[in-house]
Write a protein that holds these residues in place. Sequence first.
Motif, PDB file in Angstrom:
ATOM      1  N   ASP A   1     -25.368  35.796  22.574  1.00 13.92           N
ATOM      2  CA  ASP A   1     -25.666  35.503  21.177  1.00 13.92           C
ATOM      3  C   ASP A   1     -26.610  36.555  20.587  1.00 13.92           C
ATOM      4  O   ASP A   1     -26.403  37.046  19.465  1.00 13.92           O
ATOM      5  N   VAL A   2     -27.669  36.869  21.370  1.00 14.30           N
ATOM      6  CA  VAL A   2     -28.622  37.869  20.885  1.00 14.30           C
ATOM      7  C   VAL A   2     -27.923  39.215  20.700  1.00 14.30           C
ATOM      8  O   VAL A   2     -28.108  39.917  19.683  1.00 14.30           O
ATOM      9  N   LYS A   3     -27.089  39.564  21.668  1.00 10.66           N
ATOM     10  CA  LYS A   3     -26.358  40.834  21.578  1.00 10.66           C
ATOM     11  C   LYS A   3     -25.458  40.853  20.350  1.00 10.66           C
ATOM     12  O   LYS A   3     -25.396  41.852  19.604  1.00 10.66           O
ATOM     13  N   GLN A   4     -24.749  39.728  20.129  1.00 10.00           N
ATOM     14  CA  GLN A   4     -23.833  39.667  18.988  1.00 10.00           C
ATOM     15  C   GLN A   4     -24.606  39.752  17.669  1.00 10.00           C
ATOM     16  O   GLN A   4     -24.183  40.455  16.727  1.00 10.00           O
ATOM     17  N   GLN A   5     -25.727  39.049  17.608  1.00 12.66           N
ATOM     18  CA  GLN A   5     -26.520  39.092  16.380  1.00 12.66           C
ATOM     19  C   GLN A   5     -27.066  40.499  16.125  1.00 12.66           C
ATOM     20  O   GLN A   5     -27.066  40.989  14.991  1.00 12.66           O
ATOM     21  N   VAL A   6     -27.540  41.144  17.213  1.00 16.06           N
ATOM     22  CA  VAL A   6     -28.073  42.496  17.040  1.00 16.06           C
ATOM     23  C   VAL A   6     -26.969  43.447  16.594  1.00 16.06           C
ATOM     24  O   VAL A   6     -27.166  44.271  15.674  1.00 16.06           O
ATOM     25  N   ARG A   7     -25.780  43.346  17.208  1.00 11.41           N
ATOM     26  CA  ARG A   7     -24.674  44.226  16.821  1.00 11.41           C
ATOM     27  C   ARG A   7     -24.229  43.960  15.392  1.00 11.41           C
ATOM     28  O   ARG A   7     -23.907  44.895  14.633  1.00 11.41           O
ATOM     29  N   SER A   8     -24.192  42.696  15.010  1.00 10.60           N
ATOM     30  CA  SER A   8     -23.804  42.361  13.644  1.00 10.60           C
ATOM     31  C   SER A   8     -24.806  42.919  12.637  1.00 10.60           C
ATOM     32  O   SER A   8     -24.433  43.503  11.614  1.00 10.60           O
ATOM     33  N   GLN A   9     -26.102  42.722  12.973  1.00  5.50           N
ATOM     34  CA  GLN A   9     -27.127  43.263  12.092  1.00  5.50           C
ATOM     35  C   GLN A   9     -27.071  44.787  12.076  1.00  5.50           C
ATOM     36  O   GLN A   9     -27.289  45.432  11.039  1.00  5.50           O
ATOM     37  N   GLN A  10     -26.748  45.372  13.233  1.00  4.56           N
ATOM     38  CA  GLN A  10     -26.613  46.822  13.311  1.00  4.56           C
ATOM     39  C   GLN A  10     -25.513  47.320  12.392  1.00  4.56           C
ATOM     40  O   GLN A  10     -25.701  48.286  11.626  1.00  4.56           O
TER      41      GLN A  10
ATOM     42  N   ILE B   1     -35.898  57.264  -1.806  1.00  5.58           N
ATOM     43  CA  ILE B   1     -35.530  56.365  -0.702  1.00  5.58           C
ATOM     44  C   ILE B   1     -36.800  55.960   0.045  1.00  5.58           C
ATOM     45  O   ILE B   1     -37.581  56.823   0.457  1.00  5.58           O
ATOM     46  N   ASN B   2     -36.982  54.625   0.217  1.00  9.28           N
ATOM     47  CA  ASN B   2     -38.120  54.105   0.989  1.00  9.28           C
ATOM     48  C   ASN B   2     -37.687  53.941   2.457  1.00  9.28           C
ATOM     49  O   ASN B   2     -37.017  52.974   2.825  1.00  9.28           O
ATOM     50  N   VAL B   3     -37.990  54.888   3.313  1.00  7.44           N
ATOM     51  CA  VAL B   3     -37.609  54.837   4.727  1.00  7.44           C
ATOM     52  C   VAL B   3     -38.633  53.993   5.488  1.00  7.44           C
ATOM     53  O   VAL B   3     -39.823  54.311   5.496  1.00  7.44           O
ATOM     54  N   ARG B   4     -38.130  52.912   6.145  1.00  2.28           N
ATOM     55  CA  ARG B   4     -39.016  52.050   6.924  1.00  2.28           C
ATOM     56  C   ARG B   4     -39.337  52.697   8.276  1.00  2.28           C
ATOM     57  O   ARG B   4     -38.577  53.510   8.769  1.00  2.28           O
ATOM     58  N   PRO B   5     -40.447  52.306   8.897  1.00  5.97           N
ATOM     59  CA  PRO B   5     -40.735  52.819  10.255  1.00  5.97           C
ATOM     60  C   PRO B   5     -39.582  52.456  11.204  1.00  5.97           C
ATOM     61  O   PRO B   5     -38.927  51.437  11.022  1.00  5.97           O
ATOM     62  N   ARG B   6     -39.365  53.279  12.196  1.00  5.09           N
ATOM     63  CA  ARG B   6     -38.227  53.083  13.081  1.00  5.09           C
ATOM     64  C   ARG B   6     -38.507  51.996  14.131  1.00  5.09           C
ATOM     65  O   ARG B   6     -38.687  52.259  15.317  1.00  5.09           O
ATOM     66  N   ARG B   7     -38.618  50.784  13.677  1.00  5.71           N
ATOM     67  CA  ARG B   7     -38.815  49.631  14.549  1.00  5.71           C
ATOM     68  C   ARG B   7     -37.928  48.492  14.058  1.00  5.71           C
ATOM     69  O   ARG B   7     -38.392  47.423  13.708  1.00  5.71           O
ATOM     70  N   HIS B   8     -36.648  48.784  14.000  1.00 10.14           N
ATOM     71  CA  HIS B   8     -35.709  47.840  13.386  1.00 10.14           C
ATOM     72  C   HIS B   8     -35.581  46.541  14.186  1.00 10.14           C
ATOM     73  O   HIS B   8     -35.493  45.471  13.592  1.00 10.14           O
ATOM     74  N   PHE B   9     -35.532  46.596  15.545  1.00  8.81           N
ATOM     75  CA  PHE B   9     -35.249  45.407  16.356  1.00  8.81           C
ATOM     76  C   PHE B   9     -36.373  45.094  17.345  1.00  8.81           C
ATOM     77  O   PHE B   9     -36.177  44.401  18.341  1.00  8.81           O
ATOM     78  N   GLU B  10     -37.577  45.605  17.052  1.00 10.43           N
ATOM     79  CA  GLU B  10     -38.694  45.330  17.951  1.00 10.43           C
ATOM     80  C   GLU B  10     -39.034  43.848  17.989  1.00 10.43           C
ATOM     81  O   GLU B  10     -39.495  43.321  19.012  1.00 10.43           O
ATOM     82  N   ASP B  11     -38.826  43.149  16.886  1.00  8.22           N
ATOM     83  CA  ASP B  11     -39.129  41.714  16.876  1.00  8.22           C
ATOM     84  C   ASP B  11     -38.249  40.956  17.874  1.00  8.22           C
ATOM     85  O   ASP B  11     -38.703  40.021  18.553  1.00  8.22           O
ATOM     86  N   VAL B  12     -36.975  41.371  17.940  1.00 12.17           N
ATOM     87  CA  VAL B  12     -36.080  40.717  18.894  1.00 12.17           C
ATOM     88  C   VAL B  12     -36.534  40.991  20.322  1.00 12.17           C
ATOM     89  O   VAL B  12     -36.579  40.094  21.179  1.00 12.17           O
ATOM     90  N   THR B  13     -36.890  42.252  20.595  1.00 11.92           N
ATOM     91  CA  THR B  13     -37.379  42.613  21.926  1.00 11.92           C
ATOM     92  C   THR B  13     -38.622  41.816  22.288  1.00 11.92           C
ATOM     93  O   THR B  13     -38.762  41.322  23.410  1.00 11.92           O
TER      94      THR B  13
END
Length: 563
Positions: free
Chosen positions: A253-262, A321-333
């Motif tokens: 589920d986590v993998k699918q959610q991460v891939r979908s969000q990706q 363009i407002n570029v966010r810090p490169r920590r897109h999925f750290e919360d999941v980790t």
Amino acid sequence: KGTSPEMPYPLQIGRKSETKMDSVKFSCCICLDLLKDPVTIPCGHSYCMSCVKAHWDGGDQRRIYSCPQCRQTFRPRPVLVKNTMLAELVEELTKTGLGAAPADLCYAGPEDVSCDVCSGRKLKAVKSCLVCLVSYCEEHLQPHHCVAPLRRHKLVDPSEKLQENISCRHDEFMKMLMDEFETISVTAERAEKQKELQARRQQIQQRIQERQKDVELLQQEVEDINVSADKTVEDSEETFTQLIRLMQERSSDVKQQVRSQQETEVRRVKELQEKLEQEITELKRKDAELEQLSHTEDHKQFLHNYPSVSALSGSPHSSSINVRPRRHFEDVTAAVSALRDVLQDVLRDRGTNVSLRGTAVDGLLPEPEPKTRSDFLKHLQEITMDPNTAFTSLLLSDGNRKVKVTNKQIYPDHPDRFTFYDQVLSGESLTGRCYWEVEWSGDAIHLAVAHKNISRDGTSDECAFGFNDKSWALKCCGNGYSFCHNNVKTPVSGPGSSRIGVYLDHGAGILCFYSVSDTMTLLHREETTSKITFFLLINCIFGSLKCNISFSVHFFTCLCKLD
């Protein structure tokens, strides 16, 4: 020609010169007469039917039936059947008159030793008796073969000088008498010992039966253990398989959610990237037009074309363009790591509580529970109290083996300390079989065993001994005892005592409290299948600050004096 098992040699009717017909061989050793209605008993000897019946009737009360000659016993009493062959031979012997042996073979001559019992013409003696001092022919010697007391007599070859030999045989005769007397004594002693032997055999046989039952019970226990272990392993594997499947599903589920969000985020970024690239192309075209306009020499033409060429489409800030810090999925980790830490804590803490109920045996049989105080003292446990757990007004002394209540705050704050109840825990974890004793005085005291993670901060029942499912407490006071577990109180009867013994079999889940004086009296026995780590706990319940407690494991060598 005919033969019989009772005859030591063949009998040939009508041939006197070849075979000696001795009537003694066809005589009954009981009546010493020719056999009448002869019967053969199981051992092979033959008697008159009436004689052997009378002989056995005399032994009916003891229900022992034996042969008068060889003494072989029979149970049950044999059924007597007439021996027709032997009866015909005796009848033929009687008719033909062959029972009388030839004179030259049976009657005594001048050089022979004659029978002292025969009347008239005497027969040859075959044996002389050193006890009777008499010589006997074959017929008159038969009682010495059949009658038990006569069978012990000393028989020798026939002797004419029997009286003369008495002196030289005297020592042998006296020795024989002593042997006979000793035999009688030994026989009596043997009979007595035989009774003891039978009683001992019965005891041994009974013990064998008991041990065989124990072996069967142990075998059944082995089967039960194997069945239970197999079932436990099967259930555990199924449970862990379900847990692994659940974790795999959650991971999927986590993998699918991460891939979908990706995919969503990448699509959004690419759309924005395409817009920016289109804008760059438009800007480059506009820049080329402006460059071309800048080379126009005609001023009027330049001014005429400039407004249309210099105009830009869109917002001047559309490319920001407002570029966010490169920590897109750290919360999941972080969430997955937190889940891992929680599972590790659960498995580490509760894994230590997974154990089997004690079923092992020492040797072939389980070790019995202690019965006497000396048995209990074999499991004596050295126990001290942990000052970090003691309520602030409890004062520990004597190497932390004595505690009393004061009205002062003795100890500073500590995470392990009881904050409301006057209680203290032991510093040792109790496992296996252990026993300790507590000597107390004052208004009342609670002696308890409890799980190590019992609550300690606050006023709730979760912190009070006996009022939750993590502690078992015996209350001792001047008017009696009571037991409490999970807030369920049970009255306890027993003799009052200032010394209480506590026995714990952690493997079997058994907890016992005893009143200790000259004897040990069981106050309460508690059995539970909960596998927990026990600690000694002491709780002072008092109406005033005068309750002193003296505690010593080695009470018999180091009793503590009370104030």
